[in-house]
Design an enzyme around this catalytic site. Structure first.
Site, PDB file in Angstrom:
ATOM      1  N   GLN A  91      69.131  77.854 127.494  1.00  0.00           N
ATOM      2  CA  GLN A  91      69.764  77.839 128.467  1.00  0.00           C
ATOM      3  C   GLN A  91      70.003  78.805 129.676  1.00  0.00           C
ATOM      4  OE1 GLN A  91      69.099  74.003 130.118  1.00  0.00           O
ATOM      5  NE2 GLN A  91      67.831  75.237 128.692  1.00  0.00           N
ATOM      6  N   HIS A 150      90.360  35.635 160.434  1.00  0.00           N
ATOM      7  CA  HIS A 150      89.192  35.157 159.075  1.00  0.00           C
ATOM      8  C   HIS A 150      89.258  34.058 158.745  1.00  0.00           C
ATOM      9  CE1 HIS A 150      89.084  39.833 159.403  1.00  0.00           C
ATOM     10  NE2 HIS A 150      88.326  40.069 158.291  1.00  0.00           N
ATOM     11  N   HIS A 158      68.879  80.346 133.210  1.00  0.00           N
ATOM     12  CA  HIS A 158      68.690  80.216 134.125  1.00  0.00           C
ATOM     13  C   HIS A 158      69.031  80.738 135.571  1.00  0.00           C
ATOM     14  CE1 HIS A 158      66.541  75.313 134.365  1.00  0.00           C
ATOM     15  NE2 HIS A 158      67.023  75.641 133.188  1.00  0.00           N
ATOM     16  N   GLU A 170      76.896  69.933 130.970  1.00  0.00           N
ATOM     17  CA  GLU A 170      75.226  69.211 131.949  1.00  0.00           C
ATOM     18  C   GLU A 170      73.939  68.530 130.618  1.00  0.00           C
ATOM     19  OE1 GLU A 170      71.720  69.955 134.375  1.00  0.00           O
ATOM     20  OE2 GLU A 170      72.889  71.823 133.861  1.00  0.00           O
ATOM     21  N   HIS A 171      74.306  69.403 129.614  1.00  0.00           N
ATOM     22  CA  HIS A 171      73.497  69.475 128.663  1.00  0.00           C
ATOM     23  C   HIS A 171      74.266  69.330 126.999  1.00  0.00           C
ATOM     24  CE1 HIS A 171      70.657  71.557 130.920  1.00  0.00           C
ATOM     25  NE2 HIS A 171      70.501  70.002 131.103  1.00  0.00           N
ATOM     26  N   ASP A 217      63.922  69.157 129.657  1.00  0.00           N
ATOM     27  CA  ASP A 217      63.748  69.602 130.962  1.00  0.00           C
ATOM     28  C   ASP A 217      62.238  69.177 131.553  1.00  0.00           C
ATOM     29  OD1 ASP A 217      66.259  70.521 131.228  1.00  0.00           O
ATOM     30  OD2 ASP A 217      65.951  72.545 130.774  1.00  0.00           O
TER      31      ASP A 217
END
Length: 436
Positions: free
Chosen positions: A249, A411, A252, A317-318, A351
């Site tokens: 990862q 109202h 990336h 995230e993961h 992914d």
């Protein structure tokens, strides 16, 4: 006791660089004012692609699909089938409801698809065709009427596999546009591109900032930053598999955090050694090494409770869990984008192929949101109806008093007229005097 075997040299702030914001603001303004002409100028400037129309023709799309080998087509079909099945299961769990909350009072909600969705598929550094599955297919399953896509050219040409994935996923319009100009064209619309109501899909820092600045004019899926991965492991696995999953990862981008939390100092040391070995042979080592040097961490804990607490603090995230009892973390952790439970699975499966969505919260946003899913393309809209005079007068009496407590006379009169109209025949309601 919690201790660090390796500490990150840089911190992820989650804030946007001011120069990026200024650049993106200027590009958005240019497209908003200049329409198709501005989009073309920016596409030539940034993507070196000059076309009279950036919407792909049916023949161009067909050629991209036909360029796939039989193996590539089968693999694409398999991945899209998994994404579609899971999205359909998610949608089936989202039920419209209608209840009679009081006699004669009906309340309900409907899950209404967003009409026009624009999906961005990154392709500058890597042709991320999987993003087509995650966005287009999910929007299609949600029932969105119009789904359009933008992806940049890859190495100066149409990204054939991305185009094929977009078409097979069911995109209505496919544009060869990248970067801020693509996001702006979809949000503002141009002379030839009708605007969308929502933007979805990942992208680089400029794309992410464009979506952030446009939020409000259009909806967005979520604010996305650099990819993050957290591995939680014990000595039931070895350093090679942990190192592989961290670096897998980290490739990336140079600012992608990769973190190991473990209760085994032996595994921590083995992982550190394996990372050094793998970085000598990994084709993407230049990127992964920088990410690991600046953002990599190894944290050793004594107890499972400490591991959970650290995992929730990182809010990655993961989150890949390779322990004897991975469900312990499923049942106890609160802050994560997506779990990958057990050594048999990994983030790359999520992914690319397994069926869950890979557009997930970063920068600790997992504390308050999940990732992209079919529900993001639906609006849960409420409705009400009153079936009897008695119910209208009764709710009106309560409503009038509550409105007056807030000082809203108009109202209150909306409530009062219902009491007067529908409550005359009823006994037991404290109705205002009828001026007539």
């Amino acid at each position: 006791m919690i201790r660090h075997i390796k500490t990150a040299q840089a911190s992820v702030t989650g804030s946007t660089d001011g120069s990026v914001t200024k650049t993106v603001e200027a590009l958005l303004a240019k497209v908003e004012a200049g329409g198709d002409k501005a989009v073309r100028e920016l596409s030539v400037q940034f993507d070196k692609l000059d076309r009279e129309s950036y919407r792909l023709t049916k023949d161009e799309i067909a050629n991209c699909i036909n360029s796939l080998t039989s193996r590539e087509r089968e693999d694409l079909d398999f991945a899209q089938d998994q994404v579609r099945k899971f999205a359909e299961a998610q949608k089936a769990a989202l039920l419209d409801i209608e209840v009679e909350s009081l006699p004669g009072v009906i309340l309900g909600h409907k899950n209404v698809p967003i009409q026009n969705v624009g999906c961005y598929v990154p392709g500058g550094k890597y042709p991320l065709l999987a993003s087509a599955h995650m966005t287009v297919l999910t929007a299609r399953v949600a029932g969105c009427e119009r789904v359009i896509t933008c992806a940049p050219p890859f190495q100066g040409k149409l990204a054939e596999k991305i185009v094929a994935a977009q078409a097979l996923a069911g995109a209505d319009e496919i544009y060869c546009l990248g970067g801020v100009q693509a996001i702006a064209a979809m949000a503002y619309g141009t002379e030839t591109i009708a605007p969308v109501d929502m933007l979805a899909g990942p992208g680089n820092a400029y794309v992410a900032e464009a979506k952030r600045l446009l939020f409000g004019k259009v909806g967005i899926d979520l604010f996305a930053g650099p990819t993050e991965t957290l591995v939680i492991a014990d000595d039931s696995v070895d350093g090679e598999i942990v190192a592989t999953d961290l670096l897998g990862q980290a490739e990336h981008g140079a600012n992608s955090p990769a973190v190991l939390i473990t209760n085994s100092e032996k595994l921590a040391r083995e992982t550190l050694s394996e990372i050094e070995r793998l970085l000598k042979i990994l084709p993407t080592a230049a990127v992964a090494a920088k990410a690991w040097e600046d953002y990599g961490e190894i944290i050793v804990c004594d107890t499972l409770e400490e591991m959970v607490a650290e995992g929730d603090r990182v809010a990655s995230e993961h989150v890949q869990v390779m322990t004897r009892d991975p469900d312990y973390f499923l049942n106890n952790m609160k802050n994560y984008g997506a779990f990958f439970l057990g050594a048999r699975t990994n983030v790359a499966f999520g992914d690319k192929v397994i069926g869950t969505n890979h557009t997930l919260p970063t920068n600790k946003a997992a504390r308050y949101t999940g990732g992209l899913w079919v529900g993001k393309f639906l609006k849960t809209c409420t409705y009400q109806k009153i079936l009897t005079d008695e119910a209208s007068a009764m709710i009106g009496a309560y409503g009038s008093r509550l409105c007056l407590m807030e000082g809203f006379a108009g109202h209150a009169e909306q409530a009062n007229i219902r009491v007067r109209r529908y409550g005359r025949k009823n006994v037991g309601y404290a109705m205002p005097a009828d001026p007539s």
